[in-house]
Motif scaffolding. Structure first.
Motif, PDB file in Angstrom:
ATOM      1  N   LEU A 206      36.464  34.946  75.655  1.00 54.86           N
ATOM      2  CA  LEU A 206      35.470  33.664  75.338  1.00 54.86           C
ATOM      3  C   LEU A 206      36.189  32.500  76.157  1.00 54.86           C
ATOM      4  O   LEU A 206      35.303  31.744  76.874  1.00 54.86           O
ATOM      5  CB  LEU A 206      35.635  33.051  73.870  1.00 54.86           C
ATOM      6  N   ARG A 207      37.587  32.301  76.434  1.00 54.88           N
ATOM      7  CA  ARG A 207      37.863  31.245  76.978  1.00 54.88           C
ATOM      8  C   ARG A 207      37.825  31.495  78.561  1.00 54.88           C
ATOM      9  O   ARG A 207      37.686  30.720  79.431  1.00 54.88           O
ATOM     10  CB  ARG A 207      39.254  31.091  76.821  1.00 54.88           C
ATOM     11  N   ARG A 208      37.832  32.704  78.986  1.00 56.46           N
ATOM     12  CA  ARG A 208      37.393  33.021  80.381  1.00 56.46           C
ATOM     13  C   ARG A 208      36.030  32.765  80.875  1.00 56.46           C
ATOM     14  O   ARG A 208      35.706  32.261  81.892  1.00 56.46           O
ATOM     15  CB  ARG A 208      37.901  34.385  80.435  1.00 56.46           C
ATOM     16  N   LYS A 209      35.215  32.942  79.924  1.00 57.73           N
ATOM     17  CA  LYS A 209      33.845  32.448  80.212  1.00 57.73           C
ATOM     18  C   LYS A 209      33.723  31.160  80.299  1.00 57.73           C
ATOM     19  O   LYS A 209      33.049  30.368  81.092  1.00 57.73           O
ATOM     20  CB  LYS A 209      32.579  32.909  78.788  1.00 57.73           C
ATOM     21  N   VAL A 210      34.187  30.253  79.392  1.00 50.55           N
ATOM     22  CA  VAL A 210      34.094  28.859  79.499  1.00 50.55           C
ATOM     23  C   VAL A 210      35.053  28.330  80.592  1.00 50.55           C
ATOM     24  O   VAL A 210      34.330  27.586  81.364  1.00 50.55           O
ATOM     25  CB  VAL A 210      35.149  28.239  78.128  1.00 50.55           C
TER      26      VAL A 210
END
Length: 280
Positions: A206-210
């Motif tokens: 998720l944080r990689r996508k953000v």
């Protein structure tokens, strides 16, 4: 002196250039570029399994302390677990093959050896390391390569192995491995993120996508709308990313990825990269 058929060819040099470029594209994710590198390096040198380590000297022994490790090419999880357990839980010098290799390391010149150049097969097959951690697998003979990295004061060590039924490694295979290693080692920690540097390591999907959306210029509200989350939730992820990369603004975060110059992570000393490797 290698015969003509054992010499490096133009296509080999072109492949090395291509592999280096592919690793550069994955620079911010140590797990990704190392896994890709090991698979490509093993195939390039006619092997199946690839392992790489960053190790440092201790006061009493050369190349005795493993700082981080990565691997690729196993037939199954059981095979991997058997060998990695031996490498991660035992002292490196427990292996007579490693001990012979460490004795041959040279800070002034890269070294690459075929296994037969390091140890007699009878001695190796009679060792406890072989009996406990290698014999239960299909692993055959290996090639080992070491390059001193003065910018990190550590060794970059590679081991590529074939299967037990494969033929012995050739001189050309050794040379190919050596040249590729010499091209990659100076990039570790300067262009390619090392395990102890600020990178994508440790970030959830998720944080990689953000992060990708931030780098694409999207606002927190736009990211929230696209990911069906509240702006407050996205803001928490953004704050985490700023702390993770030691920046205080979107522009500084973008600059880090545009510059492609890895930064050290002081908190990495508290991480157990070898334990993480064993548990992968």
């Amino acid at each position: 002196m290698p015969t003509h058929s054992q010499q490096i060819r133009f296509d080999d040099a072109r492949t090395i250039f291509t592999i280096v470029g592919e690793c550069r594209d994955l620079w911010a994710d140590p797990a990704a570029w190392q896994s890709h590198l090991l698979r490509r390096a093993a195939a390039f040198a006619g092997c199946r399994i690839g392992l790489c380590y960053e190790v440092k000297d201790s006061p009493d022994e050369r190349a005795s302390q493993m700082l981080s490790a990565a691997d690729a090419g196993w037939l199954d999880a059981g095979e991997r677990c058997t060998l990695v357990e031996g490498l991660a839980l035992q002292k490196l010098s427990y292996s007579p093959l490693w001990a012979a290799f460490a004795d041959g390391l040279d800070r002034d010149a890269p070294v690459t050896f075929r296994q037969e150049q390091l140890i007699d097969n009878r001695i190796w097959h009679q060792s406890e390391m072989y009996d406990r951690y290698v014999r239960p697998t299909r692993i055959g003979q290996g090639m080992m390569s070491g390059v001193w990295m003065p910018h990190r004061a550590t060794w970059s060590v590679w081991c590529l192995t074939n299967d037990r039924t494969d033929r012995a490694h050739t001189e050309r295979q050794r040379l190919k491995m050596s040249l590729l290693h010499q091209e990659i080692a100076p990039l570790i920690g300067t262009v390619l993120c090392a395990a102890c540097q600020r990178s994508l390591a440790g970030l959830t999907e998720l944080r990689r996508k953000v992060l990708l959306k931030l780098l694409a210029g999207e606002t927190e509200q736009e990211i929230a709308d696209a990911m069906y989350r509240s702006r407050a939730a996205i803001h928490e992820h953004v704050a985490y990313l700023y702390d993770h990369f030691a920046v205080s603004s979107r522009s500084q975060l973008s600059a880090y990825f545009v510059a492609r110059r890895p930064a050290d992570n002081p908190r990495a000393d508290s991480f157990d990269h070898v334990k993480d490797w064993l548990e992968q």
